[in-house]
Design a protein around this motif. Sequence first.
Motif, PDB file in Angstrom:
ATOM      1  N   PRO A  75      27.618  29.128  42.446  1.00 41.27           N
ATOM      2  CA  PRO A  75      28.424  29.832  42.005  1.00 41.27           C
ATOM      3  C   PRO A  75      28.754  31.044  43.478  1.00 41.27           C
ATOM      4  O   PRO A  75      29.634  31.810  43.514  1.00 41.27           O
ATOM      5  CB  PRO A  75      27.684  31.030  41.090  1.00 41.27           C
ATOM      6  N   VAL A  76      27.077  32.200  43.660  1.00 43.57           N
ATOM      7  CA  VAL A  76      27.382  32.492  44.991  1.00 43.57           C
ATOM      8  C   VAL A  76      28.199  32.437  45.788  1.00 43.57           C
ATOM      9  O   VAL A  76      29.105  32.819  46.388  1.00 43.57           O
ATOM     10  CB  VAL A  76      26.335  33.454  45.559  1.00 43.57           C
ATOM     11  N   TRP A  79      32.224  31.476  45.842  1.00 41.35           N
ATOM     12  CA  TRP A  79      32.827  32.339  45.411  1.00 41.35           C
ATOM     13  C   TRP A  79      32.869  33.453  46.563  1.00 41.35           C
ATOM     14  O   TRP A  79      33.982  33.689  47.343  1.00 41.35           O
ATOM     15  CB  TRP A  79      32.093  33.465  44.424  1.00 41.35           C
ATOM     16  N   ASN A  83      36.771  34.022  48.486  1.00 44.26           N
ATOM     17  CA  ASN A  83      37.181  35.099  48.906  1.00 44.26           C
ATOM     18  C   ASN A  83      37.464  35.584  49.989  1.00 44.26           C
ATOM     19  O   ASN A  83      38.618  36.677  50.089  1.00 44.26           O
ATOM     20  CB  ASN A  83      36.962  36.187  47.901  1.00 44.26           C
TER      21      ASN A  83
END
Length: 225
Positions: A75-76, A79, A83
């Motif tokens: 998840p991290v 991301w 981004n």
Amino acid sequence: MPTSPEVLVPLLLTLKVAGWATLFASVMGIGVGYALARARFTGRDVLDAAMSLPMLLPPTVLGYYLLVLLGRRGPVGAWLEANFGITLVFTWQGAAIAAAVVAFPLAYKASLTAFEGVDRQFEQAARVLGKSEWSVFVSVTLPLAWRGILAGAMLGFARAMGEFGATLMIAGNLPGKTQTLSIAIYDAVEAGRDEVANFLVILTSTVCIVILVASGKLLKPRQPA
């Protein structure tokens, strides 16, 4: 005798990784330690145990958690890559995060003990004089607790220098990029380069002994004048 690049490259990388890891672990340790030293609530003991968990878990378990969290499919990690184009796996920054996780409990526990040892009457006197909470923390609490905090940071630095399992899982073994001293020692032993392994072991042990002696002096109670 080992050549200069065989020693200097992993040594400088280890100092960089351990330095950043100690900075992250100390900032987090001071914040969490101060919060738990002053707060009393249900579940505080459980939270305290959770903060200390990286000290007891096998490094490979921590490495697996970090890989699941920070990997490209985590998840991290997903991301950050989507981004900002940042990839942490197989980088020295990933190694610093792994080292910060294992160093955090030492910085946190030392900070917690140091803040709990501060006489609350001094803080209360500063509040009576009109100081804000931030001013009380910076001008009263922190100066009275600095010896314990610094000792915790030094122990965290020594722990970060010796980190192996979690670092290997998240950053791999890339000479010149992610190969820290402990991984270089493992690599030298596997390759049968005993002279290099011996030199790096002695170097690492010497640095850690110096840090332990210095932190022990800081933790020793001061004798009244």
